[in-house]
Design an enzyme around this catalytic site. Structure first.
Site, mmCIF file in Angstrom:
data_model
loop_
_atom_site.group_PDB
_atom_site.id
_atom_site.type_symbol
_atom_site.label_atom_id
_atom_site.label_comp_id
_atom_site.label_asym_id
_atom_site.label_seq_id
_atom_site.Cartn_x
_atom_site.Cartn_y
_atom_site.Cartn_z
ATOM 1 N N ASP A 1 -27.147 -35.550 -34.919
ATOM 2 C CA ASP A 1 -27.988 -34.797 -35.810
ATOM 3 C C ASP A 1 -27.186 -33.438 -36.173
ATOM 4 O O ASP A 1 -27.899 -32.743 -36.957
ATOM 5 C CB ASP A 1 -29.184 -34.380 -35.017
ATOM 6 C CG ASP A 1 -28.992 -33.724 -33.958
ATOM 7 O OD1 ASP A 1 -28.365 -33.949 -32.840
ATOM 8 O OD2 ASP A 1 -30.061 -32.714 -33.734
ATOM 9 N N HIS A 2 -26.080 -33.453 -35.796
ATOM 10 C CA HIS A 2 -25.253 -31.969 -36.254
ATOM 11 C C HIS A 2 -24.093 -32.510 -37.276
ATOM 12 O O HIS A 2 -23.439 -31.329 -37.750
ATOM 13 C CB HIS A 2 -24.959 -31.221 -35.116
ATOM 14 C CG HIS A 2 -26.154 -30.853 -34.428
ATOM 15 N ND1 HIS A 2 -26.451 -29.463 -34.568
ATOM 16 C CD2 HIS A 2 -27.068 -31.256 -33.565
ATOM 17 C CE1 HIS A 2 -27.577 -29.163 -33.914
ATOM 18 N NE2 HIS A 2 -27.991 -30.232 -33.271
ATOM 19 N N HIS B 1 -25.223 -26.817 -23.360
ATOM 20 C CA HIS B 1 -25.824 -28.207 -24.018
ATOM 21 C C HIS B 1 -25.052 -29.413 -23.580
ATOM 22 O O HIS B 1 -24.796 -30.171 -24.698
ATOM 23 C CB HIS B 1 -26.040 -27.614 -25.518
ATOM 24 C CG HIS B 1 -26.809 -28.955 -26.050
ATOM 25 N ND1 HIS B 1 -28.191 -29.273 -25.707
ATOM 26 C CD2 HIS B 1 -26.504 -29.983 -27.222
ATOM 27 C CE1 HIS B 1 -28.596 -30.332 -26.605
ATOM 28 N NE2 HIS B 1 -27.483 -30.665 -27.322
ATOM 29 N N HIS C 1 -34.532 -25.987 -35.316
ATOM 30 C CA HIS C 1 -34.098 -27.283 -34.413
ATOM 31 C C HIS C 1 -35.518 -27.769 -33.638
ATOM 32 O O HIS C 1 -35.452 -27.792 -32.573
ATOM 33 C CB HIS C 1 -33.007 -26.995 -33.447
ATOM 34 C CG HIS C 1 -32.440 -28.168 -32.964
ATOM 35 N ND1 HIS C 1 -33.019 -28.850 -31.767
ATOM 36 C CD2 HIS C 1 -31.465 -29.063 -33.296
ATOM 37 C CE1 HIS C 1 -32.171 -29.978 -31.580
ATOM 38 N NE2 HIS C 1 -31.449 -29.971 -32.440
ATOM 39 N N ASP D 1 -27.412 -26.176 -30.433
ATOM 40 C CA ASP D 1 -28.403 -26.391 -29.348
ATOM 41 C C ASP D 1 -27.859 -25.986 -28.102
ATOM 42 O O ASP D 1 -26.826 -26.024 -27.519
ATOM 43 C CB ASP D 1 -28.409 -27.943 -29.401
ATOM 44 C CG ASP D 1 -29.041 -28.767 -30.152
ATOM 45 O OD1 ASP D 1 -29.065 -28.180 -31.310
ATOM 46 O OD2 ASP D 1 -29.034 -29.985 -30.396
#
Ligand SMILES: [Zn+2]
Ligand SMILES: [Zn+2]
Length: 309
Positions: free
Chosen positions: A64-65, A143, A271, A213
């Site tokens: 997702d990044h 993370h 996020h 994150d």
């Protein structure tokens, strides 16, 4: 001028209302991109972010990044881009990004440099020289392996020049004022007049911190100390705080506690779990109980960051 535009504010997957992670930072006409989730290029068009950028910074390589880099690089190629592009990311960036930009049969027709950076490093160089009066400090986040955040830290600015005091000291308007402004001592009729007293003390530059994150962690706390703006992930609410721990994410309250401890001026939560896609009131309330100067990002939100003084 320093402003940020949120291009994607959803965690893990896009929703109808929100795209996945990406943030554009515009400073003195220069555009930097932080993370590039799927669909970022379309969000850039929609929210008026320039495609004339030369640097993209990645926090980590969960899908997702970074998936958006695949399409963005093709579009830049179609636009006839010739300028090289620099991509920064943690350890592993070379492998992942090389694969991403060589996927498919087209070739990216401009130079791409992939640079792996480490916590503690301050990125001062750019592709075409030195960064103008700021650095980007890399810090460790929590993370999983190889995840980082970035802090944009401006250099100190010269103190404020007081024309009345200069006149009173007998310094005529003209080139000598410029010297005083640069902190130099000037000579008028054989008399030395120092800048101190006419020019105030050095003024702090701005600091903007992006976590990517992470769990609330020491790396962010240190990087965010005294920050004008902290952009912290807040995937979950308090009712899912155990899940936040298990998945190496933060709750809105976690983020607020970091902002409070680091004495930040303002906190933006992003996020967000799909559950908060339409309304994030719950997250906002939980965070504001701890840190009042909190807002929740939505796609297309632009925030200006003024000087504190
Ligand atoms: Zn994510
Ligand atoms: Zn992640």
């Amino acid at each position: 001028m320093l402003s940020l535009t949120f291009l994607g504010t959803s965690a893990a997957r896009p929703t109808v209302e929100r795209g996945v992670s990406s943030l554009a930072l515009v400073r003195e006409g220069e555009t930097l991109l932080f993370d590039c989730g799927e669909g970022t290029q379309r969000q850039m068009m929609r929210y008026g972010v320039s495609f004339a950028l030369t640097e993209i910074f990645f926090t980590h390589f969960h899908a997702d990044h970074f998936l958006g880099i695949i399409g963005l690089m093709r579009t830049l190629g179609l636009q006839g881009r010739e300028e090289p592009m620099r991509l920064y990311g943690p350890k592993g960036a070379k492998k992942v990004l090389t694969n991403a930009i060589s996927l498919g049969t087209e070739r990216v027709p401009f130079g791409v440099e992939i640079i792996e950076v480490e916590p503690g490093q301050v990125i001062r160089e750019t592709g075409n020289g030195k960064r103008e009066a700021y650095g980007i400090k890399v810090f460790a986040t929590e993370h999983g392996a190889n995840t980082i955040g970035y802090a944009l830290i401006e250099d100190e600015r010269p103190g404020r020049f007081d024309p009345e005091k200069a006149k009173a000291a007998g310094v005529p308007e003209g080139p000598l004022w410029g010297k005083l402004q640069r902190g130099e001592t000037v000579v008028v009729d054989g008399k030395e007049i120092p800048a101190a007293g006419i020019v105030g003390g050095k003024r702090k530059g701005r600091k903007v911190v992006l976590t990517g994150d992470t769990r609330p962690c020491a790396g962010t706390l240190e990087a965010a100390t005294g920050a004008d703006l902290l952009i912290h992930e807040a995937t979950f609410g308090e009712d899912e705080k155990d899940r936040a721990k298990e998945t190496n994410h933060s709750t809105a309250r976690d983020a607020a506690q970091v902002a409070l401890a680091a004495q930040c001026r303002k906190l933006v939560l992003t996020h967000l779990s799909a559950r908060y896609s339409i309304s994030a009131e719950e997250l906002l309330t939980e965070a504001r109980e701890v840190f009042k100067e909190t807002i929740v990002a939505k796609d297309g939100l632009t925030i200006e960051v003024p000087f504190a003084e």
